[in-house]
Design a protein around this motif. Structure first.
Motif, PDB file in Angstrom:
ATOM      1  N   LYS A  27      54.663  37.889  23.096  1.00 41.48           N
ATOM      2  CA  LYS A  27      55.032  39.272  23.406  1.00 41.48           C
ATOM      3  C   LYS A  27      56.481  39.390  23.843  1.00 41.48           C
ATOM      4  O   LYS A  27      57.108  40.446  23.673  1.00 41.48           O
ATOM      5  N   ALA A  28      57.018  38.309  24.424  1.00 42.42           N
ATOM      6  CA  ALA A  28      58.401  38.344  24.908  1.00 42.42           C
ATOM      7  C   ALA A  28      59.422  38.422  23.773  1.00 42.42           C
ATOM      8  O   ALA A  28      60.594  38.707  24.003  1.00 42.42           O
ATOM      9  N   LYS A  29      58.964  38.195  22.534  1.00 42.48           N
ATOM     10  CA  LYS A  29      59.863  38.305  21.377  1.00 42.48           C
ATOM     11  C   LYS A  29      60.296  39.754  21.163  1.00 42.48           C
ATOM     12  O   LYS A  29      61.336  40.022  20.572  1.00 42.48           O
ATOM     13  N   LYS A  30      59.462  40.700  21.637  1.00 39.32           N
ATOM     14  CA  LYS A  30      59.730  42.119  21.398  1.00 39.32           C
ATOM     15  C   LYS A  30      60.108  42.880  22.669  1.00 39.32           C
ATOM     16  O   LYS A  30      60.868  43.843  22.620  1.00 39.32           O
ATOM     17  N   ASP A  31      59.557  42.473  23.803  1.00 38.49           N
ATOM     18  CA  ASP A  31      59.722  43.256  25.032  1.00 38.49           C
ATOM     19  C   ASP A  31      60.119  42.383  26.213  1.00 38.49           C
ATOM     20  O   ASP A  31      59.768  41.207  26.284  1.00 38.49           O
ATOM     21  N   LYS A  32      60.800  43.028  27.165  1.00 42.54           N
ATOM     22  CA  LYS A  32      60.986  42.387  28.462  1.00 42.54           C
ATOM     23  C   LYS A  32      59.664  42.493  29.207  1.00 42.54           C
ATOM     24  O   LYS A  32      58.992  43.537  29.158  1.00 42.54           O
ATOM     25  N   LEU A  33      59.296  41.432  29.916  1.00 42.39           N
ATOM     26  CA  LEU A  33      57.972  41.385  30.528  1.00 42.39           C
ATOM     27  C   LEU A  33      58.046  41.028  32.008  1.00 42.39           C
ATOM     28  O   LEU A  33      58.883  40.219  32.427  1.00 42.39           O
ATOM     29  N   VAL A  34      57.141  41.651  32.759  1.00 43.53           N
ATOM     30  CA  VAL A  34      56.854  41.203  34.119  1.00 43.53           C
ATOM     31  C   VAL A  34      55.435  40.638  34.071  1.00 43.53           C
ATOM     32  O   VAL A  34      54.500  41.318  33.623  1.00 43.53           O
ATOM     33  N   VAL A  35      55.268  39.403  34.512  1.00 37.75           N
ATOM     34  CA  VAL A  35      53.960  38.752  34.462  1.00 37.75           C
ATOM     35  C   VAL A  35      53.472  38.519  35.889  1.00 37.75           C
ATOM     36  O   VAL A  35      54.075  37.759  36.650  1.00 37.75           O
ATOM     37  N   VAL A  36      52.394  39.209  36.246  1.00 34.45           N
ATOM     38  CA  VAL A  36      51.800  39.088  37.581  1.00 34.45           C
ATOM     39  C   VAL A  36      50.554  38.217  37.464  1.00 34.45           C
ATOM     40  O   VAL A  36      49.708  38.452  36.591  1.00 34.45           O
ATOM     41  N   VAL A  37      50.445  37.205  38.322  1.00 34.33           N
ATOM     42  CA  VAL A  37      49.317  36.276  38.206  1.00 34.33           C
ATOM     43  C   VAL A  37      48.503  36.213  39.501  1.00 34.33           C
ATOM     44  O   VAL A  37      49.042  36.373  40.596  1.00 34.33           O
ATOM     45  N   SER A  38      47.226  35.976  39.329  1.00 35.66           N
ATOM     46  CA  SER A  38      46.314  35.779  40.461  1.00 35.66           C
ATOM     47  C   SER A  38      46.285  34.313  40.846  1.00 35.66           C
ATOM     48  O   SER A  38      46.879  33.455  40.176  1.00 35.66           O
ATOM     49  N   ALA A  39      45.556  34.023  41.899  1.00 41.11           N
ATOM     50  CA  ALA A  39      45.301  32.635  42.275  1.00 41.11           C
ATOM     51  C   ALA A  39      44.375  32.012  41.241  1.00 41.11           C
ATOM     52  O   ALA A  39      43.656  32.713  40.511  1.00 41.11           O
ATOM     53  N   PHE A  40      44.380  30.680  41.134  1.00 41.96           N
ATOM     54  CA  PHE A  40      43.427  30.000  40.264  1.00 41.96           C
ATOM     55  C   PHE A  40      42.005  30.395  40.674  1.00 41.96           C
ATOM     56  O   PHE A  40      41.755  30.681  41.848  1.00 41.96           O
ATOM     57  N   THR A  41      41.098  30.396  39.712  1.00 42.53           N
ATOM     58  CA  THR A  41      39.707  30.758  39.992  1.00 42.53           C
ATOM     59  C   THR A  41      39.143  29.987  41.181  1.00 42.53           C
ATOM     60  O   THR A  41      39.317  28.763  41.277  1.00 42.53           O
ATOM     61  N   LYS A  42      38.490  30.719  42.070  1.00 40.03           N
ATOM     62  CA  LYS A  42      37.794  30.176  43.244  1.00 40.03           C
ATOM     63  C   LYS A  42      38.716  29.707  44.367  1.00 40.03           C
ATOM     64  O   LYS A  42      38.240  29.361  45.449  1.00 40.03           O
ATOM     65  N   VAL A  43      40.033  29.694  44.137  1.00 38.90           N
ATOM     66  CA  VAL A  43      40.940  29.202  45.177  1.00 38.90           C
ATOM     67  C   VAL A  43      40.937  30.127  46.387  1.00 38.90           C
ATOM     68  O   VAL A  43      40.903  29.670  47.541  1.00 38.90           O
ATOM     69  N   THR A  44      40.924  31.450  46.154  1.00 39.91           N
ATOM     70  CA  THR A  44      40.879  32.384  47.296  1.00 39.91           C
ATOM     71  C   THR A  44      39.599  32.168  48.096  1.00 39.91           C
ATOM     72  O   THR A  44      39.612  32.191  49.339  1.00 39.91           O
ATOM     73  N   ASP A  45      38.479  31.955  47.384  1.00 42.14           N
ATOM     74  CA  ASP A  45      37.215  31.669  48.081  1.00 42.14           C
ATOM     75  C   ASP A  45      37.317  30.377  48.901  1.00 42.14           C
ATOM     76  O   ASP A  45      36.790  30.300  50.015  1.00 42.14           O
ATOM     77  N   LEU A  46      37.989  29.378  48.335  1.00 38.76           N
ATOM     78  CA  LEU A  46      38.161  28.109  49.062  1.00 38.76           C
ATOM     79  C   LEU A  46      39.034  28.302  50.295  1.00 38.76           C
ATOM     80  O   LEU A  46      38.781  27.701  51.351  1.00 38.76           O
ATOM     81  N   LEU A  47      40.044  29.151  50.180  1.00 36.40           N
ATOM     82  CA  LEU A  47      40.908  29.430  51.339  1.00 36.40           C
ATOM     83  C   LEU A  47      40.121  30.154  52.436  1.00 36.40           C
ATOM     84  O   LEU A  47      40.295  29.861  53.629  1.00 36.40           O
ATOM     85  N   VAL A  48      39.269  31.094  52.038  1.00 42.34           N
ATOM     86  CA  VAL A  48      38.407  31.773  53.019  1.00 42.34           C
ATOM     87  C   VAL A  48      37.503  30.756  53.708  1.00 42.34           C
ATOM     88  O   VAL A  48      37.349  30.762  54.938  1.00 42.34           O
ATOM     89  N   LEU A  49      36.899  29.866  52.899  1.00 39.65           N
ATOM     90  CA  LEU A  49      35.991  28.856  53.446  1.00 39.65           C
ATOM     91  C   LEU A  49      36.725  27.925  54.418  1.00 39.65           C
ATOM     92  O   LEU A  49      36.222  27.638  55.523  1.00 39.65           O
ATOM     93  N   ALA A  50      37.907  27.461  54.012  1.00 39.90           N
ATOM     94  CA  ALA A  50      38.674  26.551  54.868  1.00 39.90           C
ATOM     95  C   ALA A  50      39.046  27.217  56.186  1.00 39.90           C
ATOM     96  O   ALA A  50      38.926  26.605  57.267  1.00 39.90           O
TER      97      ALA A  50
END
Length: 815
Positions: A27-50
């Motif tokens: 997609k970057a071939k045509k447009d300027k992009l902002v890419v927003v990413v989440s935490a890896f799967t289950k990592v937020t749950d692991l942080l809550v648990l810890a």
């Protein structure tokens, strides 16, 4: 510029991140992009648990931290060349050490403040965004990383901070105005307060981050990438037939996301709605799929309902009493006390009499809400002006959503009628003034049934799914399943009925499959099933709680017939060829019919009389249309008709009875047929269906069997007695021939009296030429006086009996 957000499953591991790289770089071939990413799967749950473990002085929090560290180090090793890994590994180690220090502090203090919790939870996105940015840099140098906390500013409401849009928009616009790189990677979910303290935007807040950025830079579109092909007409994990929604309005998407469509975080829509920026929900693992397009375009749709959604774990709190009628401010006091206790109200309905107010909240808030409300209204409760609030837990809110619902009449009625037919009890109802949403509170255990039933009604071209639970798979049962297998496609295409056999059972084994048993090899699968247990079978049927459930009894078992009431009370239809229930005591027969009406559960037993012949159905139509039955004459036993049609000088009575059993015309115990009990049951059922209160004791049974035959207790002794009394049967045959008659076992009802017995039938009788295993019934009614209504045809045999059962199942589908 476009803003792309990738959720946790999209960045779950190195393999998935590579897919993200391909999508973004293409997609970057045509447009300027902002890419927003989440935490890896289950990592937020692991942080809550810890953090919870640390706060409770549980040293195993260190093991959780090690798991988090390993997950991210493994990703670096797969995504970044060995020669470039050193800097990235060191950076991740520093972040993990910082995390470990914070958790050690929680461990030593034995507490976890909201502020500390937000700081700890932010590590998931900080780790993932750094690694993904480094991976992009290996393939495209025209890429940079920007910490969202530097651009998005909030208040100090830790856990779900409120964005200061004036400050944030200015910072975001200034940054991107001077940024020339093609791809900017940013962490989602996290922000900083105005005084630079770490905050978070709520679970699912990465969507919100992307929307805030998109609105601030006036992006051409916002793309939300997850693991599904857009928003669905219902939760596809619960409703297998759910379909992706191609186009939807902002308001509809907001309603669906509010009611549990987890593919989109509800606050996401508001920032882009103001700027009219479309949202596209796409699947990282099927990037070519169209996904769902969300905008303010008015796209005409034939179906006014866009989706069906739900919220689980709901409690209903009711405040009622005469002291609320006409009293100004009662509602204000109620909602004020809830607000003061930070309790979110999801659902509201109020009686027009002002006698009661009903609200829906999350289960976890129920106890706090109950105490707070009772304290606020303590004086009125003490004076008996208002009752202490009533709390009902384990409920769920279901909602129909659609922008055009307001222009269509009868949708509410259709919704509630559909639920009512499947015995889904509605505890409360609400509909917004916009008529974009119709909501109902139901029992949690009915959620799956309710969602599937509504989806079937509103989205599946009126295809009705019938779920069958079959007990008894002998000769008739086997034929029945063969017929279903043969006709399954035809029924779906032509009658819009989708038949699924969910369970089968014989006397030894039983088998359950919630997704439907394969009818190609069901016999071998059944042999490997669990041991048969009637009580377990019944409890399984109830527990599954499937829509349009039908219990099919193809036994002659009295114990099984006694289970019908359990099914009917659960709104489970009963289809049976077992005559015992309908010929039992009149009170029981009447009770089952009452249950059928009360719980809207069909109770059909056409095959109780005449196998596949439409005798009972015809009789019901006569009575329903106002006719009255005055006399019935019938040959109702296909087995006895077969026996007396084949009994002659060349075939002994014993041999013919044996042959009837081999061909499946008699019951497993042939004395039931030959003693006249079976015929008595059949005529009794016809008499009752004609509207007369009758019991089996009221029928005169004139048996043709010698007393010795009737006295036997097992089949072996019975057949021996037939041989011993051969002369008796031969004399009956000789007498019939001498009178130029044929032997027929006839049932008669006239003038309030009924009898069954062997008769000598003359040539002029319509019964004389009744061949093979055929049955014949004559109804004399107020309308059919001189010439009776006559029904004639095959009245025994596995195939015709199975077809009669099948016809009853189809009748249920057409109700």
């Amino acid at each position: 510029m476009k803003v792309l957000k990738f959720g946790g499953t999209s960045v779950a591991n190195a393999q998935n991140i590579k897919l993200v790289l391909d999508i973004v770089l293409n997609k970057a071939k045509k447009d300027k992009l902002v890419v927003v990413v989440s935490a890896f799967t289950k990592v937020t749950d692991l942080l809550v648990l810890a953090s919870q473990k640390a706060a409770f002085n549980d040293e195993s929090f260190k093991e959780v931290v090690s798991e988090i560290e390993k997950k991210h180090l493994d990703a670096i090793k797969e995504l970044i060349p060995v020669s470039e890994q050193s800097r990235s590994l060191s950076h991740i180690k520093r972040i993990i050490n910082h995390l470990d220090t914070l958790l050690e502090g929680c461990f030593l203090l034995g507490e976890l403040s909201p502020r500390t919790s937000d700081t700890i939870l932010s590590f998931g996105e900080l780790l993932s965004s750094y690694i993904i940015a480094e991976a992009f840099n290996q393939q495209n140098k025209n890429c940079s990383y920007k910490d969202s906390r530097e651009l998005i500013k909030t208040n100090n409401n830790f856990g779900k901070a409120v964005v200061n849009f004036e400050v944030s928009n200015s910072l975001i616009a200034d940054y991107f105005a001077s940024n020339e790189v093609q791809i900017v990677i940013m962490p989602g979910f996290i922000a900083n307060s105005i005084d630079n303290i770490g905050t978070t935007l709520g679970r699912g807040g990465s969507d919100y981050t992307a929307a805030i950025i998109a609105a601030a830079v006036n992006a051409t579109e916002l793309q939300i990438w997850s693991d599904v092909n857009g928003m669905f007409t219902a939760n596809p994990r619960i409703v297998k037939q759910a379909q992706p929604i191609a186009t939807i309005s902002y308001q509809e998407a907001m309603e669906l996301s509010h009611f549990g469509a987890k593919v989109l975080y509800p606050p996401t829509i508001q920032p882009v709605l103001r700027k009219n920026i479309p949202i596209i929900i796409k699947n990282t693992f099927e990037p070519e799929a169209d996904g769902t397009y969300i905008s303010n375009q008015n796209i005409s749709q034939t179906n006014p309902v866009k989706g069906i959604s739900h919220i689980e774990n709901i409690s209903l709190i009711t405040l009622e009493g005469s002291g609320m009628i006409g009293v100004t401010g009662s509602s204000k006091r109620l909602f004020e006390v809830l607000s003061q206790n930070d309790i979110n109200v999801i659902f509201i309905t109020q009686a027009s009499s002002e006698h009661s107010i009903c609200i829906g909240i999350l289960d976890i808030d129920a106890e706090n809400a109950e105490n707070a409300i009772n304290n606020a209204f303590a004086i009125e409760i003490a004076q008996n002006k208002i009752d202490a609030c009533i709390v009902e837990k384990k409920l769920c809110i279901i909602a129909l959503v659609g922008e055009n619902m307001k222009n269509h009449q009868g949708l509410s009625g259709r919704m509630f009628s559909t639920l009512g037919k499947n015995n889904v009890n509605i505890r409360a109802i609400a509909q917004g003034a916009s008529e974009r949403n119709i909501s109902a509170v139901i029992n949690e255990r009915d959620v799956k049934k309710a969602l599937n039933t509504l989806h079937e009604n509103f989205f599946e071209e009126n295809t009705k799914q019938l779920n069958l639970f079959v007990m008894g798979v002998g000769n008739v049962g086997e034929k029945f399943i063969e017929q279903i297998h043969q006709q399954k496609k035809f029924l779906k295409e032509n009658l819009k009925i989708n038949l699924r056999v969910i369970a089968v059972s014989n006397s030894r084994k039983m088998l359950f499959d919630e997704e439907g048993i394969s009818l190609k090899n069901w016999k071998s699968t059944l042999e490997n099933g669990e041991n048969a247990n009637k009580e377990h079978f019944i409890s399984n049927v109830k527990a599954l709680n499937l829509r349009n459930s039908i219990f099919v009894d193809i036994t002659a078992n009295e114990s099984v017939s006694q289970s019908y009431e359990h099914f009917l009370k659960q709104n489970i239809a009963v289809v049976t060829c077992n005559k015992i229930a309908c010929s039992s005591a009149y009170d029981n027969y009447s009770y089952l019919k009452q249950l059928s009406r009360k719980y809207n559960a069909p109770f059909l037993f056409e095959t109780n009389v005449g196998a596949g012949l439409p005798i009972i159905d015809t009789l019901k139509h006569l009575i329903a249309s106002g006719d009255k039955v005055n006399k019935i004459q019938a040959v109702l036993s296909g087995s006895l008709n077969f026996i007396f049609n084949n009994f002659d000088e060349n075939n002994s009575f014993h041999d013919v009875v044996k042959e009837a059993g081999v061909q499946g015309f008699t019951e497993p115990d042939p004395t039931i047929d030959l003693s006249g009990v079976d015929v008595a049951r059949k005529i009794l059922i016809l008499i009752r269906e004609s509207g007369y209160q009758f019991d089996i004791e009221d029928i005169t049974n004139i048996s043709f069997l010698p007393a010795e035959c009737l006295a036997t207790t097992n089949n072996e002794d019975f057949f021996k007695s037939l041989i011993k009394n051969a002369a008796h049967f031969e004399n009956l045959l000789k007498e019939a021939k001498a009178k130029e008659c044929r032997l027929k076992y006839v049932a008669t009802f006239e003038n309030g009296k009924a009898s069954v017995g062997l008769e000598f039938i003359p040539k002029e009788s319509p019964f004389y030429n009744l061949e093979g295993k055929d049955n014949i019934v004559q109804f004399y009614t107020d309308r059919y006086v001189d010439q009776p209504l006559l029904i004639k045809g095959a009245g025994a045999g596995a195939a015709v009996t199975a077809s009669g059962i099948f016809a009853d199942v189809i009748r249920v589908g057409n109700i």
